[in-house]
Design a protein around this motif. Structure first.
Motif, PDB file in Angstrom:
ATOM      1  N   ALA A  62      33.570  35.902  43.119  1.00 55.81           N
ATOM      2  CA  ALA A  62      32.236  35.423  43.486  1.00 55.81           C
ATOM      3  C   ALA A  62      31.121  36.240  42.830  1.00 55.81           C
ATOM      4  CB  ALA A  62      32.080  35.456  45.006  1.00 55.81           C
ATOM      5  N   TYR A  63      31.469  37.320  42.140  1.00 57.18           N
ATOM      6  CA  TYR A  63      30.474  38.219  41.562  1.00 57.18           C
ATOM      7  C   TYR A  63      30.304  37.989  40.074  1.00 57.18           C
ATOM      8  CZ  TYR A  63      30.579  40.794  45.893  1.00 57.18           C
ATOM      9  OH  TYR A  63      30.481  41.135  47.218  1.00 57.18           O
ATOM     10  N   THR A  64      29.034  38.058  39.626  1.00 55.69           N
ATOM     11  CA  THR A  64      28.701  38.117  38.207  1.00 55.69           C
ATOM     12  C   THR A  64      28.357  39.570  37.930  1.00 55.69           C
ATOM     13  OG1 THR A  64      27.825  35.873  38.284  1.00 55.69           O
ATOM     14  CG2 THR A  64      27.174  37.246  36.408  1.00 55.69           C
ATOM     15  N   LEU A  65      29.104  40.168  37.013  1.00 56.08           N
ATOM     16  CA  LEU A  65      28.990  41.614  36.798  1.00 56.08           C
ATOM     17  C   LEU A  65      28.395  41.945  35.440  1.00 56.08           C
ATOM     18  CD1 LEU A  65      32.548  42.517  38.123  1.00 56.08           C
ATOM     19  CD2 LEU A  65      30.389  42.808  39.349  1.00 56.08           C
ATOM     20  N   ASN A  66      27.698  43.082  35.387  1.00 61.96           N
ATOM     21  CA  ASN A  66      27.271  43.651  34.111  1.00 61.96           C
ATOM     22  C   ASN A  66      28.463  44.393  33.516  1.00 61.96           C
ATOM     23  OD1 ASN A  66      24.636  42.752  34.612  1.00 61.96           O
ATOM     24  ND2 ASN A  66      24.099  44.654  35.666  1.00 61.96           N
ATOM     25  N   ASN A  67      28.324  44.798  32.243  1.00 61.66           N
ATOM     26  CA  ASN A  67      29.441  45.460  31.557  1.00 61.66           C
ATOM     27  C   ASN A  67      29.862  46.771  32.194  1.00 61.66           C
ATOM     28  OD1 ASN A  67      29.955  43.480  29.701  1.00 61.66           O
ATOM     29  ND2 ASN A  67      28.512  44.301  28.188  1.00 61.66           N
ATOM     30  N   ASN A  68      28.963  47.440  32.894  1.00 59.92           N
ATOM     31  CA  ASN A  68      29.320  48.752  33.466  1.00 59.92           C
ATOM     32  C   ASN A  68      29.585  48.680  34.968  1.00 59.92           C
ATOM     33  OD1 ASN A  68      26.641  48.322  34.274  1.00 59.92           O
ATOM     34  ND2 ASN A  68      26.235  50.524  34.362  1.00 59.92           N
ATOM     35  N   GLN A  69      29.826  47.495  35.507  1.00 57.83           N
ATOM     36  CA  GLN A  69      30.038  47.363  36.947  1.00 57.83           C
ATOM     37  C   GLN A  69      31.493  47.028  37.279  1.00 57.83           C
ATOM     38  OE1 GLN A  69      27.026  44.318  37.774  1.00 57.83           O
ATOM     39  NE2 GLN A  69      25.837  45.858  38.889  1.00 57.83           N
ATOM     40  N   ILE A  70      31.936  47.555  38.411  1.00 58.35           N
ATOM     41  CA  ILE A  70      33.249  47.222  38.976  1.00 58.35           C
ATOM     42  C   ILE A  70      33.021  46.855  40.435  1.00 58.35           C
ATOM     43  CG2 ILE A  70      35.540  48.072  39.642  1.00 58.35           C
ATOM     44  CD1 ILE A  70      35.424  49.996  37.272  1.00 58.35           C
ATOM     45  N   VAL A  71      33.521  45.693  40.825  1.00 57.82           N
ATOM     46  CA  VAL A  71      33.437  45.301  42.223  1.00 57.82           C
ATOM     47  C   VAL A  71      34.791  45.564  42.883  1.00 57.82           C
ATOM     48  CG1 VAL A  71      34.038  42.864  41.857  1.00 57.82           C
ATOM     49  CG2 VAL A  71      32.689  43.515  43.852  1.00 57.82           C
ATOM     50  N   ILE A  72      34.743  46.039  44.108  1.00 53.61           N
ATOM     51  CA  ILE A  72      35.944  46.277  44.905  1.00 53.61           C
ATOM     52  C   ILE A  72      35.860  45.368  46.126  1.00 53.61           C
ATOM     53  CG2 ILE A  72      37.273  47.961  46.246  1.00 53.61           C
ATOM     54  CD1 ILE A  72      35.859  50.155  44.519  1.00 53.61           C
ATOM     55  N   THR A  73      36.843  44.494  46.268  1.00 52.64           N
ATOM     56  CA  THR A  73      36.906  43.617  47.429  1.00 52.64           C
ATOM     57  C   THR A  73      38.248  43.800  48.115  1.00 52.64           C
ATOM     58  OG1 THR A  73      37.732  41.785  46.081  1.00 52.64           O
ATOM     59  CG2 THR A  73      35.343  41.886  46.455  1.00 52.64           C
ATOM     60  N   GLY A  74      38.344  43.334  49.336  1.00 52.94           N
ATOM     61  CA  GLY A  74      39.598  43.477  50.061  1.00 52.94           C
ATOM     62  C   GLY A  74      39.778  42.382  51.086  1.00 52.94           C
ATOM     63  N   ASP A  75      41.004  42.239  51.527  1.00 49.95           N
ATOM     64  CA  ASP A  75      41.306  41.328  52.613  1.00 49.95           C
ATOM     65  C   ASP A  75      42.513  41.865  53.365  1.00 49.95           C
ATOM     66  OD1 ASP A  75      40.456  38.573  53.682  1.00 49.95           O
ATOM     67  OD2 ASP A  75      42.641  38.548  53.749  1.00 49.95           O
ATOM     68  N   THR A  76      42.502  41.645  54.667  1.00 45.38           N
ATOM     69  CA  THR A  76      43.594  42.095  55.525  1.00 45.38           C
ATOM     70  C   THR A  76      44.051  40.941  56.391  1.00 45.38           C
ATOM     71  OG1 THR A  76      42.740  44.352  55.575  1.00 45.38           O
ATOM     72  CG2 THR A  76      44.257  43.733  57.339  1.00 45.38           C
ATOM     73  N   ILE A  77      45.367  40.790  56.477  1.00 48.91           N
ATOM     74  CA  ILE A  77      45.936  39.796  57.385  1.00 48.91           C
ATOM     75  C   ILE A  77      46.980  40.474  58.265  1.00 48.91           C
ATOM     76  CG2 ILE A  77      45.517  37.829  55.853  1.00 48.91           C
ATOM     77  CD1 ILE A  77      48.561  37.850  55.232  1.00 48.91           C
ATOM     78  N   VAL A  78      47.184  39.878  59.415  1.00 50.41           N
ATOM     79  CA  VAL A  78      48.228  40.315  60.336  1.00 50.41           C
ATOM     80  C   VAL A  78      49.245  39.182  60.405  1.00 50.41           C
ATOM     81  CG1 VAL A  78      48.734  40.868  62.759  1.00 50.41           C
ATOM     82  CG2 VAL A  78      46.705  41.828  61.649  1.00 50.41           C
TER      83      VAL A  78
END
Length: 191
Positions: A62-78
């Motif tokens: 879902a993110y549009t990033l610049n060349n020097n960016q890193i996005v960290i996303t996560g999800d947890t399920i039980v």
């Protein structure tokens, strides 16, 4: 330890989870918080870790990033006896989830996604969690006082219910909290 990569990249945490923010802060990573709203829907043919990995990547995409960016996303399920327990939508649903977990073993699967313009890495980890039997009074007290509606399986291991209700885990405590930090750290060192 992450000084060099922190100089090269601007990190974005794609989550407003206070638990994930605290874990990354404790790791020593400098980051901004910016969450994009994503409908957390997955294909019916997925199960187990594939669900968590799919949702973590969906959030990163879902993110549009610049060349020097890193996005960290996560999800947890039980996952308990093949059933995926997401975030409860009501008191009643939270009670049902905790009653199902009471006196039983379940799996907590947390996935993370690191994404830049150059590459994407998706990793996941699984921890087995063993609950003591819980009374209806204990379940009601926890829901009333801790409002676990933002947590998969309707509980947080770091909260009261974890202190009194969990008698054993096999795996990472941080995976149950929603951030398998040991995997993230290794991925960042080689990113």
């Amino acid at each position: 330890m992450l000084t060099e990569i922190s100089k090269k990249y601007e990190f974005i945490l794609g989550s407003t989870s206070p638990r994930r923010k605290q874990i990354l802060t404790d790791l020593g990573l400098t980051f901004k918080v910016k969450q994009q709203e994503v409908e957390e829907v997955f294909p019916n043919d997925l199960s187990g870790k594939a669900i968590a990995e799919y949702l973590a990547k969906l959030k990163a995409d879902a993110y549009t990033l610049n060349n020097n960016q890193i996005v960290i996303t996560g999800d947890t399920i039980v996952v308990q006896q093949g059933n995926v327990l997401g975030k409860p939508k009501s008191d009643n649903e939270a009670k049902q989830m905790l009653a199902a977990l009471s006196g039983n073993k379940h799996e907590v699967i947390s996935a993370i996604c690191l994404k830049s313009n150059q590459k994407t890495i998706v990793l996941s980890d699984c921890t087995q969690v063993y609950f003591n039997p819980l009374t209806a009074t204990e379940i009601a007290y926890y829901i009333s006082n801790y409002q676990p509606f933002d947590k998969a399986g309707a509980y947080g291991i770091q909260e009261w219910i974890g202190q009194i209700g969990i008698h054993k885990i096999e795996g990472s405590f941080y995976t149950v909290m929603g951030m398998p930090i040991h995997l993230l750290y290794q991925a960042l060192k080689t990113f």
